[in-house]
Design a protein around this motif. Sequence first.
Motif, PDB file in Angstrom:
ATOM      1  N   CYS A  45       0.825  -1.224   0.000  1.00 14.80           N
ATOM      2  CA  CYS A  45       0.000   0.000   0.000  1.00 14.80           C
ATOM      3  C   CYS A  45       0.853   1.266   0.000  1.00 14.80           C
ATOM      4  N   GLU A  46       2.065   1.172  -0.479  1.00 11.83           N
ATOM      5  CA  GLU A  46       2.934   2.331  -0.627  1.00 11.83           C
ATOM      6  C   GLU A  46       4.145   1.932  -1.463  1.00 11.83           C
ATOM      7  N   GLY A  47       4.976   2.940  -1.781  1.00 13.20           N
ATOM      8  CA  GLY A  47       6.218   2.657  -2.483  1.00 13.20           C
ATOM      9  C   GLY A  47       6.288   3.308  -3.845  1.00 13.20           C
ATOM     10  N   HIS A  48       7.493   3.420  -4.341  1.00 13.48           N
ATOM     11  CA  HIS A  48       7.745   3.971  -5.661  1.00 13.48           C
ATOM     12  C   HIS A  48       8.891   3.181  -6.277  1.00 13.48           C
ATOM     13  N   TRP A  49       8.829   2.973  -7.584  1.00 12.05           N
ATOM     14  CA  TRP A  49       9.917   2.266  -8.252  1.00 12.05           C
ATOM     15  C   TRP A  49      10.317   3.010  -9.519  1.00 12.05           C
ATOM     16  N   ASP A  50      11.598   2.856  -9.877  1.00 12.18           N
ATOM     17  CA  ASP A  50      12.106   3.531 -11.074  1.00 12.18           C
ATOM     18  C   ASP A  50      13.536   3.063 -11.316  1.00 12.18           C
ATOM     19  N   TYR A  51      14.050   3.456 -12.460  1.00 13.02           N
ATOM     20  CA  TYR A  51      15.455   3.174 -12.779  1.00 13.02           C
ATOM     21  C   TYR A  51      16.348   4.134 -12.014  1.00 13.02           C
ATOM     22  N   VAL A  52      17.418   3.599 -11.420  1.00 12.34           N
ATOM     23  CA  VAL A  52      18.406   4.407 -10.705  1.00 12.34           C
ATOM     24  C   VAL A  52      19.743   4.216 -11.402  1.00 12.34           C
ATOM     25  N   SER A  53      20.310   5.288 -11.889  1.00  9.31           N
ATOM     26  CA  SER A  53      21.587   5.187 -12.590  1.00  9.31           C
ATOM     27  C   SER A  53      22.749   5.245 -11.598  1.00  9.31           C
TER      28      SER A  53
END
Length: 328
Positions: free
Chosen positions: A203-211
Amino acid sequence: MKSPNLFKFATSELSQDAFICWLLSWASPEYTGSSLHRCGIDLIGRLFEKHGKELPKEIDKVEVIKQDSNIDVLCIVNEKYAILIEDKTGTKNHSGQLSSYLNEIRSRDFGDCNILPIYFKTRDQACYAGVEENGYQVFSRNEFLSVLNLGVELGINSDIFNDFRNHLKDISDKVNSYRTLPIDQWHWHSWEGFYMELKDKLCEGHWDYVSNPAGGFLGFWWHFQGDSTCKQYLQLEESKFCIKIKVNNSEKRKYFRSKWHKKIVDNNEKYGLNLRKPDKFGNGNYMTVLVASDEYRQVGSDGCIDMQSTVEHLKKAENLLKYVCETT
């Protein structure tokens, strides 16, 4: 023999623009009676529904324009309704483009209630808040596949249509592969699918590419504690689990890093997490204070992810960090 798929090679957003334009064009009255016409009408109807509107009972004219004032796709229905489509595959909205395109259409002879901005997304994105704030409704890959699946039921026999549908289905299969692949065989799409379900379960969180200099990773971060002086949070760097802090004041980084490392270690025993010091302490704004010594992903006898057990394991880390923060 299975023929090669055109969209294995035509992977750009421009190729997807062309397909969307092609299918929408079939909604024109001149194609009435064909299965592609019915599918095109269904697509337009679903875009209307996204904005809580009913499709007009009679569609007398459908005009499809590509790259009008840099707008990916503009579909004008009955010379009255403007469906404004910002089409995205793997990229995201940026540089104020959504509001710019919407303002361009507003400057024309359409009332605001007749403008239907659509954010057409066939890859996955962690957050659409900025999209929705600009008045756009998201039309996802799964929603588009639902339209294309209807086309199959209608008996559409078109290599272009079938190739694109199979192309989208292949993406979905790859994203869902985390459920059926042993965890040591996961690839980029597997991580996307895993993070999306994890965000739903937590019910929370964020995801993405990290360089980073090592080539980067797909990350997931959540459970932020603390204040602007020092934030504490949890982060997954694909197979690596980290407890991290964010400290903007460079003179206080070493102090906070040592403080939180010790406090978490001192309180970890009752939570049963196998944590260790990272191979190297960083000294930037974002610092890892502890990492998991073992695999945080829980698996079944087949080596595939046990999602429930994995979430329960990560909840232990949430409870540990919450307890340390509340008692500090």
